[in-house]
Design an enzyme around this catalytic site. Structure first.
Site, PDB file in Angstrom:
ATOM      1  N   TYR A 186       2.151  -0.685  -8.827  1.00  0.00           N
ATOM      2  CA  TYR A 186       2.497  -1.665  -9.881  1.00  0.00           C
ATOM      3  C   TYR A 186       3.671  -1.224 -10.751  1.00  0.00           C
ATOM      4  CZ  TYR A 186      -1.414   0.382 -12.853  1.00  0.00           C
ATOM      5  OH  TYR A 186      -2.285   1.145 -13.554  1.00  0.00           O
ATOM      6  N   GLU A 187       4.183  -2.209 -11.476  1.00  0.00           N
ATOM      7  CA  GLU A 187       5.419  -2.064 -12.282  1.00  0.00           C
ATOM      8  C   GLU A 187       6.603  -1.601 -11.413  1.00  0.00           C
ATOM      9  OE1 GLU A 187       5.330  -1.146 -16.308  1.00  0.00           O
ATOM     10  OE2 GLU A 187       3.172  -1.408 -16.492  1.00  0.00           O
ATOM     11  N   GLY A 188       6.625  -2.151 -10.191  1.00  0.00           N
ATOM     12  CA  GLY A 188       7.670  -1.803  -9.247  1.00  0.00           C
ATOM     13  C   GLY A 188       7.158  -0.739  -8.310  1.00  0.00           C
ATOM     14  N   GLY A 202       8.113   0.342 -19.374  1.00  0.00           N
ATOM     15  CA  GLY A 202       6.747   0.206 -18.852  1.00  0.00           C
ATOM     16  C   GLY A 202       6.486   1.207 -17.738  1.00  0.00           C
ATOM     17  N   ARG A 203       7.497   1.409 -16.908  1.00  0.00           N
ATOM     18  CA  ARG A 203       7.337   2.321 -15.757  1.00  0.00           C
ATOM     19  C   ARG A 203       7.021   3.732 -16.205  1.00  0.00           C
ATOM     20  NH1 ARG A 203      12.168  -0.918 -12.653  1.00  0.00           N
ATOM     21  NH2 ARG A 203      10.755  -2.458 -11.755  1.00  0.00           N
TER      22      ARG A 203
END
Ligand code: CAA
Length: 381
Positions: free
Chosen positions: A362-364, A242-243
């Site tokens: 987002y996504e870390g 996803g990242r």
């Protein structure tokens, strides 16, 4: 080493670029202003085969791989970052874990309609008290006959309120550690499932971000994804890919801002010549281009690694870290190139700058990416 896109990848890039220009761009500013999600755009992406791009035809996909996927996210985000993240969350956060951890029945029931764009997907991990520290989540899932009963609430859910299927994470045991977390496929129509408050955001404003609540929400046992207690690893592996989708979004945002800045710099005259002919501006454009190209190469490399079955978690953390920072730098400079006009809604660069910020979060967050990268370095992996 081959840096050439295949014919198919070039074709997908061109198709999405044209689609983005003709269908997505014309309403991007208006949707941003009105904070309006447009399901029709998602449906049109489905008609183009984008909603199942990497999955095999057996599951309703186009079998086009992960490089094509990042090319598509980049092209969409070049005109509208909200549309980019809608597709990125749908594909890499909702569909990917079903593709990798789902059984055949779950793939037929959920992955196929997701790929065909009949369902929109979302990923429900974050909680008010559990953002970067995923393992501290409080949502519970208790066994009850043939079901689990979920209780708790999640926040900052991309596609929240609009999605039909959520990959939700909850604790199936009372221990505090990550081994008590399991993953579930939750349909929006299940009793006890509610979408809550919609966030008013700085950027990606036409991508809905909401709270979602589970109040004695009954989820059939056959909807547990993977084994009991495997949820944390499912979440981490999902985020690995996803990242890189967010890196692609960042590259697209930055490229969109550079495109606008180049056009403007050639057209705007001050001191008797286009501002592009002042080195103060032309050097800015050169720095912006260098950052974008480096971010793009990292992003394509991570996608290539995933496509070729190589480890890609470290590469994705690198691409997200670098591309998110590059997008923030490039879009801020794009506003500077436009001067006072860049600060107004008359031009798109202020939107690009607002949209870029979330790619560092987002996504870390990018600080989390540094944890992932440094852990890899220090463990010698
Ligand atoms: N793949 C497989 N396993 C992994 C893994 C990975 N990428 N990362 C960690 N693990 C495993 C570890 O090997 C370890 O396994 P064992 O217990 O068997 O040894 C286990 O998971 C625990 O690992 P850690 O001790 O490293 O876990 P931690 O609690 O310290 O957390 C973290 C590590 C990197 C900080 C992690 O919590 C993390 O990534 N946090 C950020 C969360 C995040 O990205 N949230 C984004 C929300 S989604 C979103 O934003 C979507 C949106 O809407 C667009």
């Amino acid at each position: 080493m081959n840096f050439q896109l295949t014919e198919e990848q070039q074709m997908i890039q061109k198709t999405v670029r044209d689609f983005a220009k003709q269908v997505v761009a014309p309403t991007a500013a208006e949707r941003d202003h009105e904070e309006r999600f447009d399901r029709e755009i998602f449906e049109k992406m489905a008609e183009l085969g984008l909603t199942g791009l990497p999955w095999s035809e057996k599951y309703g996909g186009a079998d086009s791989g992960y490089v094509s996927y990042v090319l598509a996210i980049e092209e969409l985000s070049r005109v509208c970052a909200s549309t980019g993240v809608t597709l990125s969350a749908h594909l890499s956060l909702a569909s990917w874990p079903i593709h990798h951890f789902g059984n055949e029945e779950q793939k037929q029931k959920y992955l196929k309609p997701l790929a065909e764009g009949k369902y929109l997907g979302a990923f429900a991990l974050t909680e008010a008290g559990a953002g970067s520290d995923v393992a501290s989540m409080k949502t519970t899932a208790k066994e009850d006959g043939d079901d689990y009963i979920l209780n708790g609430s999640k926040i900052f859910i991309t596609n929240g309120g609009e999605a039909d299927v959520y990959i939700a994470f909850a604790k199936t045991a009372s221990d505090e550690n990550h081994k008590s977390i399991s993953a579930f496929i939750v349909e929006s129509g299940y009793e006890g499932f509610h979408a809550g408050k919609k966030e008013e955001k700085l950027g990606v404003r036409s991508s809905p971000t909401t709270e979602v609540m589970f109040e004695n929400c009954r989820v059939p046992k056959e909807n547990r994804l993977g084994n009991s207690g495997e949820g944390f690893k499912i979440a981490m592996k999902t985020l690995d890919g996803g990242r890189n989708g967010i890196a692609a979004q960042a590259v697209g945002i930055a490229q969109g801002a550079l495109d606008a800045a180049v056009d403007y710099a050639k057209e705007r005259k001050q001191f008797g010549k286009p501002i592009a002919h002042h080195q103060g501006i032309s050097f800015k454009l050169a720095d912006m281009a260098a950052k974008i190209e480096a971010a793009r190469l990292l992003t394509y490399q991570a996608a290539w690694l995933e496509e070729h079955g190589e480890p890609y978690g470290h590469a994705s953390a690198l691409s997200k870290l670098y591309a998110g920072d590059a997008a923030m730098d490039v879009t801020t400079e794009a506003v500077q190139v436009f001067g006072g006009y860049g600060y107004t809604r008359e031009y798109p660069v202020e939107r690009y700058m607002r949209d870029a910020k979330i790619t560092q979060i987002y996504e870390g967050t990018n600080e989390i990416q540094k944890i992932v990268i440094s852990k890899g370095l220090l463990s010698g992996k």
